[in-house]
Design a protein around this motif. Structure first.
Motif, PDB file in Angstrom:
ATOM      1  N   ASP A  90      61.330  48.817  51.939  1.00 33.02           N
ATOM      2  CA  ASP A  90      61.596  48.572  50.413  1.00 33.02           C
ATOM      3  C   ASP A  90      61.267  47.275  50.186  1.00 33.02           C
ATOM      4  N   ALA A  91      61.662  46.369  51.261  1.00 34.71           N
ATOM      5  CA  ALA A  91      61.597  45.160  51.286  1.00 34.71           C
ATOM      6  C   ALA A  91      60.003  44.736  51.273  1.00 34.71           C
ATOM      7  N   TYR A  92      59.116  45.274  52.207  1.00 32.69           N
ATOM      8  CA  TYR A  92      57.941  45.431  52.150  1.00 32.69           C
ATOM      9  C   TYR A  92      57.234  45.566  50.801  1.00 32.69           C
ATOM     10  N   ALA A  93      57.683  46.659  50.203  1.00 32.88           N
ATOM     11  CA  ALA A  93      57.246  47.079  49.032  1.00 32.88           C
ATOM     12  C   ALA A  93      57.360  46.092  47.961  1.00 32.88           C
ATOM     13  N   GLU A  94      58.530  45.481  47.889  1.00 29.25           N
ATOM     14  CA  GLU A  94      58.945  44.228  46.759  1.00 29.25           C
ATOM     15  C   GLU A  94      58.003  43.332  46.906  1.00 29.25           C
ATOM     16  N   LEU A  95      57.521  43.072  48.249  1.00 32.03           N
ATOM     17  CA  LEU A  95      56.695  41.838  48.431  1.00 32.03           C
ATOM     18  C   LEU A  95      55.214  41.981  48.489  1.00 32.03           C
ATOM     19  N   GLY A  96      55.109  43.182  47.918  1.00 27.57           N
ATOM     20  CA  GLY A  96      53.745  43.473  47.766  1.00 27.57           C
ATOM     21  C   GLY A  96      52.516  43.977  49.118  1.00 27.57           C
ATOM     22  N   GLN A  97      53.569  43.761  49.947  1.00 31.31           N
ATOM     23  CA  GLN A  97      52.955  44.309  51.408  1.00 31.31           C
ATOM     24  C   GLN A  97      52.802  45.729  51.610  1.00 31.31           C
ATOM     25  N   TYR A  98      52.192  46.417  50.832  1.00 30.27           N
ATOM     26  CA  TYR A  98      51.991  47.715  50.591  1.00 30.27           C
ATOM     27  C   TYR A  98      51.709  48.581  51.888  1.00 30.27           C
ATOM     28  N   ALA A  99      50.885  48.075  52.587  1.00 25.67           N
ATOM     29  CA  ALA A  99      50.344  48.736  53.827  1.00 25.67           C
ATOM     30  C   ALA A  99      51.584  48.695  54.879  1.00 25.67           C
ATOM     31  N   GLU A 100      52.338  47.613  55.107  1.00 24.24           N
ATOM     32  CA  GLU A 100      53.358  47.560  55.897  1.00 24.24           C
ATOM     33  C   GLU A 100      54.518  48.563  55.341  1.00 24.24           C
ATOM     34  N   ALA A 101      54.782  48.586  54.130  1.00 20.64           N
ATOM     35  CA  ALA A 101      55.652  49.521  53.520  1.00 20.64           C
ATOM     36  C   ALA A 101      55.499  50.966  53.867  1.00 20.64           C
ATOM     37  N   VAL A 102      54.200  51.309  53.714  1.00 19.43           N
ATOM     38  CA  VAL A 102      53.966  52.699  54.124  1.00 19.43           C
ATOM     39  C   VAL A 102      53.839  52.993  55.369  1.00 19.43           C
ATOM     40  N   GLU A 103      53.463  52.212  56.337  1.00 16.19           N
ATOM     41  CA  GLU A 103      53.847  52.202  57.954  1.00 16.19           C
ATOM     42  C   GLU A 103      55.448  52.534  57.970  1.00 16.19           C
ATOM     43  N   SER A 104      56.376  51.740  57.606  1.00 13.90           N
ATOM     44  CA  SER A 104      57.807  51.818  57.654  1.00 13.90           C
ATOM     45  C   SER A 104      58.221  53.228  57.225  1.00 13.90           C
ATOM     46  N   PHE A 105      57.723  53.690  55.978  1.00 14.46           N
ATOM     47  CA  PHE A 105      58.156  54.851  55.611  1.00 14.46           C
ATOM     48  C   PHE A 105      57.430  56.120  56.497  1.00 14.46           C
ATOM     49  N   ASN A 106      56.343  55.733  57.240  1.00 16.49           N
ATOM     50  CA  ASN A 106      55.686  56.846  58.240  1.00 16.49           C
ATOM     51  C   ASN A 106      56.678  56.779  59.399  1.00 16.49           C
ATOM     52  N   GLN A 107      57.149  55.724  59.721  1.00 15.16           N
ATOM     53  CA  GLN A 107      58.264  55.564  60.855  1.00 15.16           C
ATOM     54  C   GLN A 107      59.348  56.602  60.460  1.00 15.16           C
ATOM     55  N   LEU A 108      59.946  56.299  59.168  1.00 14.25           N
ATOM     56  CA  LEU A 108      61.090  57.110  58.714  1.00 14.25           C
ATOM     57  C   LEU A 108      60.941  58.600  58.916  1.00 14.25           C
ATOM     58  N   GLU A 109      59.720  58.955  58.384  1.00 13.93           N
ATOM     59  CA  GLU A 109      59.321  60.380  58.475  1.00 13.93           C
ATOM     60  C   GLU A 109      59.364  60.975  59.858  1.00 13.93           C
ATOM     61  N   ARG A 110      59.083  60.122  60.940  1.00 17.89           N
ATOM     62  CA  ARG A 110      59.019  60.825  62.171  1.00 17.89           C
ATOM     63  C   ARG A 110      60.411  60.869  62.561  1.00 17.89           C
ATOM     64  N   MET A 111      61.604  60.324  61.974  1.00 21.25           N
ATOM     65  CA  MET A 111      62.758  60.468  62.419  1.00 21.25           C
ATOM     66  C   MET A 111      63.702  61.422  61.798  1.00 21.25           C
ATOM     67  N   GLN A 112      63.489  61.656  60.792  1.00 18.24           N
ATOM     68  CA  GLN A 112      64.203  62.624  59.891  1.00 18.24           C
ATOM     69  C   GLN A 112      63.299  63.447  59.016  1.00 18.24           C
ATOM     70  N   ASP A 113      63.785  64.718  58.461  1.00 22.07           N
ATOM     71  CA  ASP A 113      62.990  65.557  57.496  1.00 22.07           C
ATOM     72  C   ASP A 113      62.759  64.666  56.394  1.00 22.07           C
ATOM     73  N   PRO A 114      61.471  64.754  55.828  1.00 25.65           N
ATOM     74  CA  PRO A 114      61.163  64.017  54.498  1.00 25.65           C
ATOM     75  C   PRO A 114      61.891  64.642  53.678  1.00 25.65           C
ATOM     76  N   SER A 115      62.083  63.610  52.555  1.00 21.58           N
ATOM     77  CA  SER A 115      62.836  63.839  51.278  1.00 21.58           C
ATOM     78  C   SER A 115      62.115  63.628  50.053  1.00 21.58           C
ATOM     79  N   GLU A 116      62.631  63.979  48.877  1.00 25.86           N
ATOM     80  CA  GLU A 116      62.101  63.719  47.621  1.00 25.86           C
ATOM     81  C   GLU A 116      61.598  62.379  47.404  1.00 25.86           C
ATOM     82  N   ASN A 117      62.740  61.451  47.695  1.00 28.90           N
ATOM     83  CA  ASN A 117      62.652  60.229  47.843  1.00 28.90           C
ATOM     84  C   ASN A 117      61.747  59.513  48.512  1.00 28.90           C
ATOM     85  N   LEU A 118      61.233  60.046  49.932  1.00 23.12           N
ATOM     86  CA  LEU A 118      60.572  59.339  50.658  1.00 23.12           C
ATOM     87  C   LEU A 118      59.064  59.574  50.249  1.00 23.12           C
ATOM     88  N   TYR A 119      58.726  60.754  49.576  1.00 19.47           N
ATOM     89  CA  TYR A 119      57.496  61.091  49.379  1.00 19.47           C
ATOM     90  C   TYR A 119      57.003  60.416  47.936  1.00 19.47           C
TER      91      TYR A 119
END
Length: 394
Positions: free
Chosen positions: A208-237
Motif C-alpha cells: 500500500d505504501a509503494y502504491a501511494e508513492l506511485g511505485q507500482y511495480a514494487e507494490a505488485v511484487e509486495s502483493f505477489n509475496q502476500l499471495e504466496r503466504m495466504q489464500d488470495p482475497s477479493e481485496n488482494l485481487y
C-alpha cells in the motif's frame, strides 16, 4: 554478672532470636508464595494466582514484587481498577520498579485514560531508559491520541535499542503513513520484513505504501509475496489488478479481475468494476476475444440498474460517450466515466480524444479513485512515448 542477669540475657536472646526467625520464615514463605503466584499466572490460573499473591502480601506487606504481580494478574482477567491500586502500591514501595509503571500504564490504557497512561509509560522510560517495552507502549498510545511526531520519536528510539523489534518498525511505518510520509513508511515496513519475512500484514502494508508513492511495480511484487503466504482475497485481487492496469500489464490485470469475480460473483458492489478491469486488461494484452467475452458475460450477469453499467453499455457500442456522461450523476461517477472512456479511446489509438477525457480526470477527478491514477499513468505513457499532440500552430 550474677545468675539473674545471665538468665535475663539468655531470655532476651531466645525471644529476639525467635522474632528474627519468625520474620525470616514469613519472608521466605512470602517469596515462595510470590513464585507460586507467578507460576499460576503464567498458566492462566488466575484464581490460584490471586490467592497465592494475597497470602504473600499478608505475610510480607512490603514485598513490592507481590503487589506488582497481583496487579498483572488482575489486569490479565480485566480487573483493571484493582490492578491500578496494586501497581500504585508497588510503585510506592519500590519507586524504581519500571515494570510496575508499565503495568500501570497498560491498565490506564485499558480503562481509556490515555493521559495517565502516557504519564506512567514516561515514568517507566525515565526509570529504565533502555526499556523498549516502555518506549513502544508510549509510541502506541501517542499514535492513538497524538502528537504523532512524538510517537515516531519513541518508536525510533526503540528500534535503535533493538534493531530486530518488528512490531516497532511496523507501528512506525503506520504512523508515517498517517502523516503522508509514505517513503519513510515503506522504509520502516521493509526493515520489519528483514526480520520477519513471513508476516503477510507487513507485505500488505508495504504494498500500500509503494502504491501511494506511485511505485507500482514494487507494490505488485509486495502483493505477489502476500499471495504466496495466504489464500488470495477479493481485496488482494482488486488492489493488485488495478496496479497491473496502471503498469499496462494486461495479462495480470485481466487475471486478477476474473479471479476477483470468481470470489465475489456478479452481484457484488465491485463486480462491474472487476469486469471492466478484466476487459481492459485483456485489451492491453492484445486479446480482443477475451475482452469481448467479458463484455458479453457482463450483459447477462450484471445488475443493469446500477452504476457503472452504462460504461459497459458504451464499451459494447450500445451508448455514446456523451450518453454515459449524461448518466453520471455526480463528480465521482464522472471521474469513472471519463477515465474508462479515455482508456477505451487510448487503446483504439485515438490519442487526441483520449487526452480530453484524461485531462478532465486530472483536473477535476476524485484523486482517491483508481480511475484518477490510471488516467495519470496513461498520460505519462503518452508523454514518454511522444504521443501527446503538440501545441496548435496559429
Amino acid at each position: 554478672m550474677n545468675s539473674k542477669a545471665i538468665l535475663f540475657a539468655v531470655f532476651l536472646f531466645v525471644i529476639l532470636g525467635r522474632h528474627d526467625l519468625g520474620e525470616t520464615r514469613s519472608s521466605t514463605s512470602a517469596q515462595e508464595l510470590l513464585n507460586l503466584g507467578m507460576i499460576e499466572l503464567g498458566k492462566g490460573r488466575y484464581d490460584r494466582a490471586v490467592d497465592a499473591l494475597r497470602e504473600a502480601i499478608r505475610l510480607s506487606p512490603d514485598l513490592a514484587a507481590a503487589h506488582r504481580t497481583l496487579g498483572e494478574t488482575y489486569a490479565a482477567f480485566g480487573r483493571n481498577q484493582d490492578a491500578i491500586a496494586c501497581f500504585l502500591e508497588a510503585s510506592r514501595l519500590d519507586p524504581l520498579d519500571a515494570q510496575a509503571q508499565i503495568g500501570l500504564g497498560n491498565a490506564y490504557q485499558a480503562l481509556r485514560r490515555p493521559r495517565e497512561a502516557i504519564g506512567a509509560f514516561k515514568q517507566a522510560a525515565s526509570i529504565q531508559p533502555n526499556s523498549t517495552e516502555a518506549l513502544v507502549n508510549l509510541g502506541n498510545i501517542l499514535a492513538s491520541v497524538g502528537p504523532l511526531e512524538e510517537a515516531i520519536e519513541h518508536y525510533k528510539r526503540a528500534v535503535t535499542l533493538d534493531p530486530a523489534l518488528v512490531q516497532a518498525y511496523a507501528n512506525l511505518g503506520m504512523t508515517y503513513r498517517r502523516l503522508g510520509r509514505d517513503d519513510e513508511a515503506a522504509a520502516a515496513f521493509s526493515k520489519a520484513i528483514r526480520f520477519n519475512a513471513n508476516d503477510p500484514a507487513l507485505h500488505s502494508m508495504l504494498g500500500d505504501a509503494y502504491a501511494e508513492l506511485g511505485q507500482y511495480a514494487e507494490a505488485v511484487e509486495s502483493f505477489n509475496q502476500l499471495e504466496r503466504m495466504q489464500d488470495p482475497s477479493e481485496n488482494l485481487y482488486r488492489r493488485r489488478g488495478f496496479l497491473n492496469l496502471y503498469l499496462a500489464r494486461g495479462d495480470g490485470a485481466a487475471a486478477d479481475g476474473r479471479a476477483c469475480l470468481d470470489v465475489i460473483g456478479w452481484q457484488a458492489e465491485a463486480s462491474q468494476y472487476m469486469a471492466l478491469l478484466a476487459h481492459f486488461g485483456s485489451r492491453q494484452a492484445e486479446k480482443p476475444e477475451e475482452a469481448a467475452r467479458m463484455l458479453e458475460e457482463s450483459a447477462n450477469r450484471c445488475n443493469q440498474s446500477k452504476w457503472p453499467y452504462p460504461v459497459l453499455q458504451y464499451l459494447r457500442g450500445e451508448l455514446e460517450s456523451r450518453e454515459v456522461l449524461a448518466r453520471a450523476i455526480n463528480n465521482d461517477d464522472r471521474t469513472e466515466a471519463h477515465g474508462y472512456i479515455g482508456l477505451d479511446l487510448a487503446l483504439k489509438g485515438k490519442i487526441k480524444e483520449a487526452l480530453e477525457h484524461f485531462s478532465w480526470v486530472r483536473e477535476y477527478g476524485n484523486r482517491q479513485f483508481v480511475e484518477y491514477k490510471f488516467a495519470l499513468a496513461e498520460l505519462k505513457r503518452m508523454e514518454d512515448s511522444g504521443k501527446l499532440p503538440g501545441p496548435e500552430v496559429k
